[in-house]
Design an enzyme around this catalytic site. Structure first.
Site, mmCIF file in Angstrom:
data_model
loop_
_atom_site.group_PDB
_atom_site.id
_atom_site.type_symbol
_atom_site.label_atom_id
_atom_site.label_comp_id
_atom_site.label_asym_id
_atom_site.label_seq_id
_atom_site.Cartn_x
_atom_site.Cartn_y
_atom_site.Cartn_z
ATOM 1 N N SER A 9 -22.091 8.276 5.716
ATOM 2 C CA SER A 9 -20.823 7.610 5.433
ATOM 3 C C SER A 9 -19.866 8.552 4.724
ATOM 4 C CB SER A 9 -21.083 6.386 4.557
ATOM 5 O OG SER A 9 -19.863 5.830 4.128
ATOM 6 N N CYS A 21 -23.252 -3.154 -4.420
ATOM 7 C CA CYS A 21 -23.420 -4.260 -3.491
ATOM 8 C C CYS A 21 -24.159 -5.424 -4.120
ATOM 9 C CB CYS A 21 -24.174 -3.799 -2.251
ATOM 10 S SG CYS A 21 -23.485 -2.307 -1.570
HETATM 11 C C1 LIG Z 1 -23.108 3.003 0.584
HETATM 12 C C2 LIG Z 1 -24.336 2.899 1.387
HETATM 13 C C3 LIG Z 1 -24.329 2.321 2.664
HETATM 14 C C4 LIG Z 1 -23.106 1.687 3.247
HETATM 15 O O1 LIG Z 1 -22.095 2.598 3.550
HETATM 16 P P1 LIG Z 1 -20.604 2.042 3.766
HETATM 17 O O2 LIG Z 1 -19.862 3.208 4.321
HETATM 18 O O3 LIG Z 1 -20.119 1.617 2.424
HETATM 19 O O4 LIG Z 1 -20.705 0.919 4.723
HETATM 20 C C5 LIG Z 1 -25.504 2.292 3.366
HETATM 21 N N1 LIG Z 1 -26.639 2.812 2.864
HETATM 22 C C6 LIG Z 1 -26.687 3.383 1.650
HETATM 23 C C7 LIG Z 1 -27.975 3.971 1.165
HETATM 24 C C8 LIG Z 1 -25.548 3.442 0.872
HETATM 25 O O5 LIG Z 1 -25.605 4.003 -0.339
#
Ligand SMILES: *Cc1c(COP(=O)(O)O)cnc(C)c1O
Length: 380
Positions: A199, A325
């Site tokens: 990401s 989250c």
């Molecule tokens: C932040 C995160 C995600 C989600 O990524 P986004 O771009 O915010 O949707 C998925 N997996 C892990 C381990 C993360 O830290």
């Protein structure tokens, strides 16, 4: 008041060089990459350059990289995509209890559709048990999805061991490497990884762009219907500026990986030793070894985590109680529960995640503030 930011696992600041590289794609170079005239071709070319840079960071081939809208979309795309395309071969998926919600909730959604999921337990340091993994494999297992590094406690799983087992049984191996990419070395070829999610906003690129690596030859059903973008796997006009930013961030991460790791590790180890020395009773959550270089997570028994965060905030300090989250709900973090923390200890935990901007002076300020606040909030 000066803001001291220690929540780099939640998101990172876009680097100046990244922003500069992106800016022209918002106006002068606004062509649709699917258009055939010159300014369209310029956008198309920028995307392909970015694809090479993302591929380079993880040693993939550029044609194995698909751009998505975020890390969560990458996880959804591959987990559902593999499940739907292999449903005739089997309906069983293996993952772990400490995955990000983007993986956990995707698996839960598949369970409602008739798939069966094994959620592997982890030990007190957050590692899955390899014998458990082996024992949970069935004739109809189609996918193993285990995160590279955990977002709350930083535990780095034995990825190569897992991939070898998956290969032995001809099962697709996916890893959510959103926290690992740009922070530790990743080589999908050497490590035997079939699919990987990353990401932008976790590695100094903007929010709203992600990438999915899928090894050539592995079929997956597409997630979104529409145009033929991304080799017909991800419909929708590309976020050109975001993709350019992600490419630049990956290029920089690749160039500076060693230095970046060492910088974070130094800050983390200094912070951990200071807390252990100065705050009686503090408990480090997660592993001391095999831990992301920028992650520290402590439980301060009898201290209310929410009050701790508010007090830190009043001193300009940004940190997290669990993961972004799960905060805002009163349920303890599923990760901290899985490594055996009581609800009380989980509610007393603080995640500190360092980034490239942090300095030793920041940490001295953090430790001083933390000592003061913990003492104030501790119940005796
Ligand atoms: C932040 C995160 C995600 C989600 O990524 P986004 O771009 O915010 O949707 C998925 N997996 C892990 C381990 C993360 O830290």
């Amino acid at each position: 008041m000066k803001i001291r930011y220690f929540d780099n696992a939640a998101t990172t600041r876009v680097k100046k060089e990244v922003l500069e590289e992106m800016l022209p794609y918002f106006n002068e170079r606004y062509g649709n990459p699917s258009s055939l005239y010159s300014i369209g071709r310029i956008s198309k070319k920028a995307i392909e350059e970015a694809r090479k840079k993302v591929a380079n960071l993880i040693n993939a081939n550029p044609n194995e990289i698909y751009f998505t809208g975020c890390g969560s979309e990458s996880d959804n795309t591959i987990i559902k995509g593999i499940a739907y395309s292999r449903r005739k071969q089997g309906k069983h998926i293996i993952t772990s209890q400490i995955e990000h919600p983007a993986v956990l909730h995707t698996c839960q959604s598949l369970e409602k559709q008739g798939f069966e999921v094994t959620y592997l337990k982890v030990n007190k340091d957050g590692f899955i048990n390899i014998d458990d993994l082996r024992n949970s494999i069935r004739n109809d297992t189609i996918l193993i999805s285990i995160m590279f590094a955990n977002n709350e406690i930083g535990t780095i799983q034995p990825i190569e061991v897992i991939s070898k087992i998956a290969k032995m049984y001809n099962i697709v191996f996916h890893t959510d490497a959103v926290q690992a990419c740009g922070n530790i070395p990743i080589d999908v070829k050497k490590m035997g990884i079939d699919a990987l999610s990353l990401s932008g906003h976790k590695l100094y690129a903007p929010k709203g762009v992600g990438a999915l690596y899928v090894k050539n030859g592995i079929e997956f059903e597409k997630f979104m219907d529409g145009g033929h973008q991304e080799k017909n796997k991800r419909a929708g006009t590309e976020s050109v500026a975001g993709i350019v930013g992600l490419g630049k961030a990956c290029e920089l991460a690749n160039q500076n990986l060693r230095e970046h790791m060492n910088h974070l590790k130094e800050l983390r180890d200094y912070f951990i030793s200071q807390v252990e020395e100065k705050i009686q009773g503090a408990i480090l959550n997660g592993s001391k070894q095999d831990r992301l270089p920028g992650n520290a997570n402590f439980a301060f028994p009898t201290v209310d985590g929410e009050a701790l965060l508010l007090n830190l905030d009043s001193k300009g300090i940004c940190a997290s109680s669990g993961s972004a989250c799960t905060s805002g709900t009163s349920k303890p973090s599923h990760v901290l529960s899985s490594i055996g923390l009581s609800d009380e200890l989980a509610h007393s935990s603080l995640r500190i995640t360092f980034g490239e901007d942090n300095t030793k002076e920041d940490i001295d300020y953090l430790v001083t503030s933390l000592c003061e606040i913990v003492q104030k909030l501790q119940k005796r």
